[in-house]
Write a protein that holds these residues in place. Structure first.
Motif, short mmCIF file in Angstrom:
data_model
loop_
_atom_site.label_atom_id
_atom_site.label_comp_id
_atom_site.label_asym_id
_atom_site.label_seq_id
_atom_site.Cartn_x
_atom_site.Cartn_y
_atom_site.Cartn_z
N ALA A 150 -55.70 12.68 8.30
CA ALA A 150 -55.70 13.87 7.46
C ALA A 150 -56.52 14.99 8.09
CB ALA A 150 -56.23 13.54 6.07
N ALA A 151 -57.65 14.64 8.65
CA ALA A 151 -58.58 15.66 9.15
C ALA A 151 -58.04 16.39 10.37
CB ALA A 151 -59.93 15.03 9.47
N VAL A 152 -57.15 15.76 11.15
CA VAL A 152 -56.61 16.46 12.31
C VAL A 152 -55.52 17.47 11.92
CG1 VAL A 152 -57.14 14.60 13.92
CG2 VAL A 152 -54.89 14.67 12.83
N HIS A 177 -69.10 3.36 8.37
CA HIS A 177 -68.55 4.59 8.95
C HIS A 177 -69.65 5.58 9.30
CE1 HIS A 177 -64.15 4.16 8.59
NE2 HIS A 177 -64.44 3.33 7.61
N ARG A 178 -70.62 5.73 8.43
CA ARG A 178 -71.64 6.75 8.65
C ARG A 178 -72.64 6.36 9.73
NH1 ARG A 178 -72.63 8.61 2.35
NH2 ARG A 178 -71.06 10.27 2.34
N THR A 179 -72.98 5.09 9.80
CA THR A 179 -74.01 4.68 10.76
C THR A 179 -73.58 3.48 11.59
OG1 THR A 179 -75.08 3.27 9.09
CG2 THR A 179 -75.85 5.54 9.29
N GLY A 180 -72.37 3.00 11.41
CA GLY A 180 -71.92 1.80 12.10
C GLY A 180 -70.76 2.06 13.05
N GLY A 196 -65.73 9.55 12.66
CA GLY A 196 -66.87 10.45 12.81
C GLY A 196 -66.52 11.92 12.72
N ASP A 197 -65.49 12.35 13.45
CA ASP A 197 -65.11 13.76 13.42
C ASP A 197 -64.62 14.17 12.03
OD1 ASP A 197 -65.76 14.01 16.07
OD2 ASP A 197 -63.69 13.87 16.80
N ALA A 219 -67.44 14.71 9.60
CA ALA A 219 -68.17 15.96 9.86
C ALA A 219 -67.37 17.19 9.47
CB ALA A 219 -68.52 16.03 11.35
N ASP A 220 -66.12 17.00 9.13
CA ASP A 220 -65.26 18.12 8.75
C ASP A 220 -65.69 18.65 7.38
OD1 ASP A 220 -62.96 19.63 7.68
OD2 ASP A 220 -61.87 18.83 9.39
N PRO A 221 -65.95 19.95 7.24
CA PRO A 221 -66.41 20.48 5.95
C PRO A 221 -65.41 20.34 4.82
CG PRO A 221 -65.91 22.25 7.49
CD PRO A 221 -65.89 20.99 8.29
N ARG A 222 -64.16 20.06 5.13
CA ARG A 222 -63.17 19.85 4.07
C ARG A 222 -63.27 18.47 3.45
NH1 ARG A 222 -57.84 20.16 7.13
NH2 ARG A 222 -59.20 19.11 8.66
#
Length: 227
Positions: free
Chosen positions: A83-85, A105-108, A115-116, A119-122
């Protein structure tokens, strides 16, 4: 002498409110196990990407621009990453009830996939139960892409069966904008679920298949909330 480990290696094991969740590594890939039931791994994300693409394409064909998306289940992150791409999604929310999966996902190691996207503001992750969220939120979305089980006929926990019931499908419909798309991932086709969608008032019910090396195909069930 060097020992070669052929089986999976457990990286983390958590007891949560819905039972045990385990993150394992098998060779170069990771897999998630819930209450002893294999959920998914990172070896092939074609059907998870289809879940997102099929919903977007249906909305685009109907002339919808700047759609909003709710993903039910973070999993190994393939759906969120897909979705993010796509820059045309205006907002991407992910509901995940297992804190362990969010942490992976956040730290593993699953951050290499998501990861990208995180970090996406959406993008936003909502740590809550999907069924409870659908029944209590007032937010509406243009697409609901749900992947919390191995399918309507093979749920991870018994209470997930409520999602595929008449009441659960009514809750899904209530969270969709008119003309919105419901997409549900399944490890096998479910004609009974197709009937349930039609009985719940959805239109345009279709099933798209992804062939697998062995056994029945993975599928995505699609349905439209009438405008």
């Amino acid at each position: 002498m060097t020992l070669h480990v052929d089986g999976p290696v457990t990286l983390d094991r958590r007891e949560g409110p819905h039972g045990e969740v385990v993150l394992r590594q098998r060779g170069a890939h990771h897999e998630i196990i819930a209450n002893g039931c294999f959920l998914m791994d990172t070896s092939d994300g074609r059907s998870e990407r289809l879940l997102i693409d099929a919903a977007y394409e249906a909305l685009a064909a109907a002339g919808k621009t700047g759609p909003t998306l709710l993903i039910g289940g973070l999993g190994v992150g393939f759906s969120l990453a897909r979705a993010a791409v796509n820059p045309r999604w205006r907002r991407i929310a992910v509901v995940e009830r297992e804190q362990a999966i969010i942490d992976w996902h956040r730290t593993g190691p699953l951050g290499q996939i998501s990861g990208d996207a995180l970090a996406d503001p959406r993008s936003v992750i909502l740590h809550t139960d999907l069924i409870a969220y659908l029944r209590t939120t007032t937010d509406r979305y243009d697409a609901l892409c749900l992947d919390i089980d191995n399918g309507p006929d093979w749920t991870v926990t018994d209470d997930n069966e409520n999602l595929y019931s008449a009441a659960g499908l009514a809750a899904c419909q209530g969270r969709l904008e008119p003309g919105g798309i419901l997409a549900v991932w399944s490890a096998q086709p479910s004609p009974a679920f197709e009937d349930a969608l039609r009985n719940a008032g959805f239109t345009g019910v279709t099933t798209e298949e992804i062939r697998v090396a062995r056994g029945v195909p993975d599928v995505v069930h699609l349905a439209v909330r009438p405008a």
